[in-house]
Write a protein that holds these residues in place. Sequence first.
Motif, mmCIF file in Angstrom:
data_model
loop_
_atom_site.group_PDB
_atom_site.id
_atom_site.type_symbol
_atom_site.label_atom_id
_atom_site.label_comp_id
_atom_site.label_asym_id
_atom_site.label_seq_id
_atom_site.Cartn_x
_atom_site.Cartn_y
_atom_site.Cartn_z
ATOM 1 N N MET A 1 0.861 -1.181 0.000
ATOM 2 C CA MET A 1 0.000 0.000 0.000
ATOM 3 C C MET A 1 0.895 1.228 0.000
ATOM 4 O O MET A 1 1.897 1.269 0.707
ATOM 5 N N ALA A 2 0.529 2.195 -0.830
ATOM 6 C CA ALA A 2 1.299 3.438 -0.925
ATOM 7 C C ALA A 2 0.472 4.593 -0.384
ATOM 8 O O ALA A 2 -0.754 4.622 -0.546
ATOM 9 N N PHE A 3 1.169 5.543 0.241
ATOM 10 C CA PHE A 3 0.508 6.705 0.825
ATOM 11 C C PHE A 3 1.203 7.994 0.419
ATOM 12 O O PHE A 3 2.433 8.073 0.423
ATOM 13 N N ASP A 4 0.396 8.987 0.079
ATOM 14 C CA ASP A 4 0.850 10.367 -0.035
ATOM 15 C C ASP A 4 0.301 11.041 1.216
ATOM 16 O O ASP A 4 -0.849 11.475 1.253
ATOM 17 N N VAL A 5 1.108 11.067 2.254
ATOM 18 C CA VAL A 5 0.650 11.432 3.586
ATOM 19 C C VAL A 5 0.470 12.938 3.742
ATOM 20 O O VAL A 5 1.375 13.709 3.455
ATOM 21 N N ALA A 6 -0.714 13.334 4.205
ATOM 22 C CA ALA A 6 -1.038 14.730 4.508
ATOM 23 C C ALA A 6 -2.454 14.762 5.079
ATOM 24 O O ALA A 6 -3.070 13.716 5.271
ATOM 25 N N THR A 7 -2.962 15.971 5.308
ATOM 26 C CA THR A 7 -4.330 16.118 5.784
ATOM 27 C C THR A 7 -5.300 15.482 4.794
ATOM 28 O O THR A 7 -6.299 14.889 5.174
ATOM 29 N N ILE B 1 -1.959 -5.716 4.638
ATOM 30 C CA ILE B 1 -0.798 -5.129 3.958
ATOM 31 C C ILE B 1 0.486 -5.630 4.615
ATOM 32 O O ILE B 1 0.607 -5.685 5.839
ATOM 33 N N LYS B 2 1.463 -5.947 3.766
ATOM 34 C CA LYS B 2 2.746 -6.489 4.233
ATOM 35 C C LYS B 2 3.903 -5.504 4.076
ATOM 36 O O LYS B 2 4.976 -5.713 4.616
ATOM 37 N N ALA B 3 3.707 -4.438 3.284
ATOM 38 C CA ALA B 3 4.752 -3.415 3.116
ATOM 39 C C ALA B 3 4.087 -2.100 2.725
ATOM 40 O O ALA B 3 3.078 -2.083 2.010
ATOM 41 N N VAL B 4 4.663 -1.017 3.196
ATOM 42 C CA VAL B 4 4.134 0.324 2.939
ATOM 43 C C VAL B 4 5.193 1.155 2.232
ATOM 44 O O VAL B 4 6.379 1.085 2.561
ATOM 45 N N ALA B 5 4.740 1.934 1.269
ATOM 46 C CA ALA B 5 5.608 2.877 0.564
ATOM 47 C C ALA B 5 5.036 4.279 0.755
ATOM 48 O O ALA B 5 3.818 4.464 0.745
ATOM 49 N N MET C 1 3.522 2.431 -7.868
ATOM 50 C CA MET C 1 4.130 1.915 -9.095
ATOM 51 C C MET C 1 5.664 1.975 -9.031
ATOM 52 O O MET C 1 6.346 1.096 -9.555
ATOM 53 N N TYR C 2 6.181 2.990 -8.350
ATOM 54 C CA TYR C 2 7.635 3.071 -8.190
ATOM 55 C C TYR C 2 8.133 1.937 -7.300
ATOM 56 O O TYR C 2 9.151 1.326 -7.570
ATOM 57 N N PHE C 3 7.404 1.623 -6.251
ATOM 58 C CA PHE C 3 7.749 0.496 -5.373
ATOM 59 C C PHE C 3 7.775 -0.795 -6.189
ATOM 60 O O PHE C 3 8.729 -1.575 -6.103
ATOM 61 N N ILE C 4 6.714 -1.025 -6.957
ATOM 62 C CA ILE C 4 6.598 -2.235 -7.787
ATOM 63 C C ILE C 4 7.786 -2.345 -8.746
ATOM 64 O O ILE C 4 8.386 -3.398 -8.896
ATOM 65 N N HIS C 5 8.139 -1.213 -9.359
ATOM 66 C CA HIS C 5 9.263 -1.173 -10.283
ATOM 67 C C HIS C 5 10.596 -1.415 -9.555
ATOM 68 O O HIS C 5 11.410 -2.225 -9.972
ATOM 69 N N ARG C 6 10.781 -0.690 -8.482
ATOM 70 C CA ARG C 6 12.050 -0.737 -7.746
ATOM 71 C C ARG C 6 12.353 -2.121 -7.185
ATOM 72 O O ARG C 6 13.486 -2.576 -7.169
#
Length: 166
Positions: A18-24, A72-76, A158-163
């Motif tokens: 799971m990916a997050f763009d963290v903010a309000t 979820i097993k990993a967070v980006a 998608m960057y996590f998946i690629h990386r």
Amino acid sequence: MQKLTEEYVSQLKRGDIMAFDVATHCGYYTLGDYGTAHFPNTEKAPKKMGLDYAQHKAFRKWLIDILTFHNIKAVAAEDVVFGHFVDFRKLCEFRGILFEVCETLDIPIVTFKPSDIKKHGTGKGNADKKMMMEFAEKRYHIEVNGDDNLADAIHIYMYFIHRYKL
């Protein structure tokens, strides 16, 4: 705390991330579930507690619920880069909560520089919000409907998946 080792990554599937763009306004993305969750200031906060009262608690509860619901097993997430964010203090607060929740749930977390995410998603390391939204829709065929937080979360995922070659 669980580490993001080669062995651990080799066991991951795309639905485990799971990916997050963290903010309000927190953009999030995983297979089958995505959007933007909003954690507004509360009008009911006692004046002496400040407008942010209960906002952090709501964010933490939501994180725990969504991470455990999807197993979820990993967070980006996007890393903090000083000088590139209007509300730097708020970003740091929410990011700290994300780290604490991941540690509590024993979920490894990885952060990426904004310029690396932008470069991977658009080919331009200094892409603006409009370009990030455009490329999320064009490249990944996911409608973001003008939501830059969701677009960023998609690009982080998608960057996590690629990386990590998942």
